[in-house]
Design a protein around this motif. Structure first.
Motif, PDB file in Angstrom:
ATOM      1  N   ASP A  28       0.331   3.819  -2.791  1.00 26.30           N
ATOM      2  CA  ASP A  28      -0.872   4.649  -2.661  1.00 26.30           C
ATOM      3  C   ASP A  28      -0.589   5.879  -1.809  1.00 26.30           C
ATOM      4  O   ASP A  28      -1.127   6.967  -2.066  1.00 26.30           O
ATOM      5  CB  ASP A  28      -2.016   3.843  -2.033  1.00 26.30           C
TER       6      ASP A  28
ATOM      7  N   TYR B 281      -1.019   9.756  -3.057  1.00 27.44           N
ATOM      8  CA  TYR B 281      -1.971  10.628  -2.371  1.00 27.44           C
ATOM      9  C   TYR B 281      -1.341  11.977  -2.027  1.00 27.44           C
ATOM     10  O   TYR B 281      -1.938  13.034  -2.268  1.00 27.44           O
ATOM     11  CB  TYR B 281      -2.487   9.952  -1.098  1.00 27.44           C
TER      12      TYR B 281
ATOM     13  N   SER C  55       0.816  -1.224   0.000  1.00 28.91           N
ATOM     14  CA  SER C  55       0.000   0.000   0.000  1.00 28.91           C
ATOM     15  C   SER C  55       0.849   1.273   0.000  1.00 28.91           C
ATOM     16  O   SER C  55       0.301   2.383  -0.065  1.00 28.91           O
ATOM     17  CB  SER C  55      -0.931   0.013   1.214  1.00 28.91           C
TER      18      SER C  55
END
Length: 374
Positions: A199, A203, A196
């Motif tokens: 991500d 972001y 993750s």
């Protein structure tokens, strides 16, 4: 083996006795086994001096009452170097101010800003720092090394450095953006959800993530946070005899000690005045802080592959730069609201020596930052 160095690496040359300070005082110099063996076998006229000046049980050089190395003379030159030549120096003395972080098939070599000459080079550098690489045929095995986590930490560090060097953004926004990234990466590490991490990068490089951080900045209580981080320094080992009194005088100038409401208002007003003065008289100060943030992130962040503490390492970079800023503001007040580049260099290398010349201080600041997150 892949080696990485900063682009200013070859600009450094030791100025020896012309240096305003010395790297041979204030910290314990540990000699490597090969050098100790060589010193034991020395038979020349310097042999007796070696025998008397080495703590053979601890493998360190003895110091005088002022914590100066036993081989350091009054001209701030090394008597061992003079008597036996450069090859006589132990690994610590040969390397300094070079600092090496080792990973699987990678050695990252930086120059420590605890050296006044390195601090001078970096604080005068206007262009963003870049890193150069070269390869050798050396090979080493590393046990318990997680290459996948290391790869993601490298990616994270690249993203952080790109953000820190984006001069279109205000410096405090850049600093808090890398903290936000490191905080979310820490959750991925703790939850063993390394996949993750991409991500997280996406972001905080997008408008939504930047907007979130901008909103968070508006809520920061700089007085309380800065004072708390400043006071953490009293828990650290002090390598120079005058460091604690230096901190105490700076703390009183910055934060007062009478009435929190009055002191907070005064601090905010002083901070605004200081920033306005710096913007007018030393407009390069944000570049200098950028260079420091990049220095601390590039040197220490990927060490999280060994202890999993990515957030604390990013915090150390930001807090160290904040504390240097606070110490400079105190110096500005002390000098009737005047600073110059030499004050910046002096503050940077003195702070760095207290932090980076002590493994216990590096570990302690990380522990204190971890506790502040709980």
């Amino acid at each position: 083996m892949l080696y990485t160095i900063p682009d200013y690496y070859h600009e450094f040359t030791c100025v020896a006795g012309k240096c305003e300070d010395t790297c041979c005082a204030g910290w314990q110099i540990v000699a490597d086994e090969a050098s100790l063996e060589k010193y034991k076998n020395e038979t020349g006229t310097f042999a007796e001096r070696l025998k008397e000046s080495v703590n053979w049980e601890e493998g360190t050089f003895k110091q005088d009452k002022d914590r100066r190395c036993a081989f350091l003379n009054q001209s701030n030159l090394c008597d061992m170097y003079t008597a036996l030549g450069e090859e006589s120096l132990c690994r610590t003395c040969k390397l300094y101010p070079r600092h090496i972080e080792e990973f699987e098939d990678v050695r990252e070599v930086t120059l420590s800003v605890s050296c006044p000459e390195v601090a001078r080079i970096l604080m005068n550098k206007k262009e963003p720092v870049h890193f150069l690489t070269y390869e050798t045929d050396e090979e080493e095995d590393y046990e318990d090394f997680d290459p996948f986590l290391y790869s993601k930490l490298l990616d994270a560090r690249d993203v952080m450095i790109d953000i820190l060097q984006d001069r279109e953004k205000k410096l405090n926004l850049r600093a808090v953006l890398i903290l936000a990234i490191a905080r979310d990466l820490q959750e991925c590490i703790d939850e063993e959800d390394i996949f993750s991490m991409d991500d997280v990068f996406d972001y905080y490089q997008a408008e939504e993530g930047v907007r979130e951080v901008k909103n968070a900045l508006a809520e920061v209580d700089y007085y309380t946070y800065s004072r708390k981080m400043f006071q953490n320094q009293y828990q650290m080992e002090h390598l120079r005899a005058d460091w604690e009194s230096y901190l105490q005088k700076a703390e009183k100038l910055l934060y007062g000690n009478a009435n929190e409401k009055i002191d907070r208002k005064r601090y905010v007003e002083l901070q605004q005045e200081f920033h306005a003065w710096m913007a007018k008289e030393m407009p390069e100060y944000e570049i200098q802080y950028e260079q420091l943030l990049v220095y601390f992130i590039s040197t220490y962040f990927c060490g999280a592959v060994y202890d999993g503490e990515a957030f604390a390492k990013a915090q150390m970079a930001v807090v160290s730069t904040l504390l240097i800023h606070e110490l400079l503001m105190a110096q500005w007040m002390k000098q009737e609201k005047v600073l110059d580049i030499n004050d910046v260099i002096d503050t940077v290398y003195r702070y760095s020596r207290e932090l980076e010349h002590s493994d216990s201080n590096l570990n302690l600041i990380q522990e204190l930052l971890q506790e502040s997150n709980e």
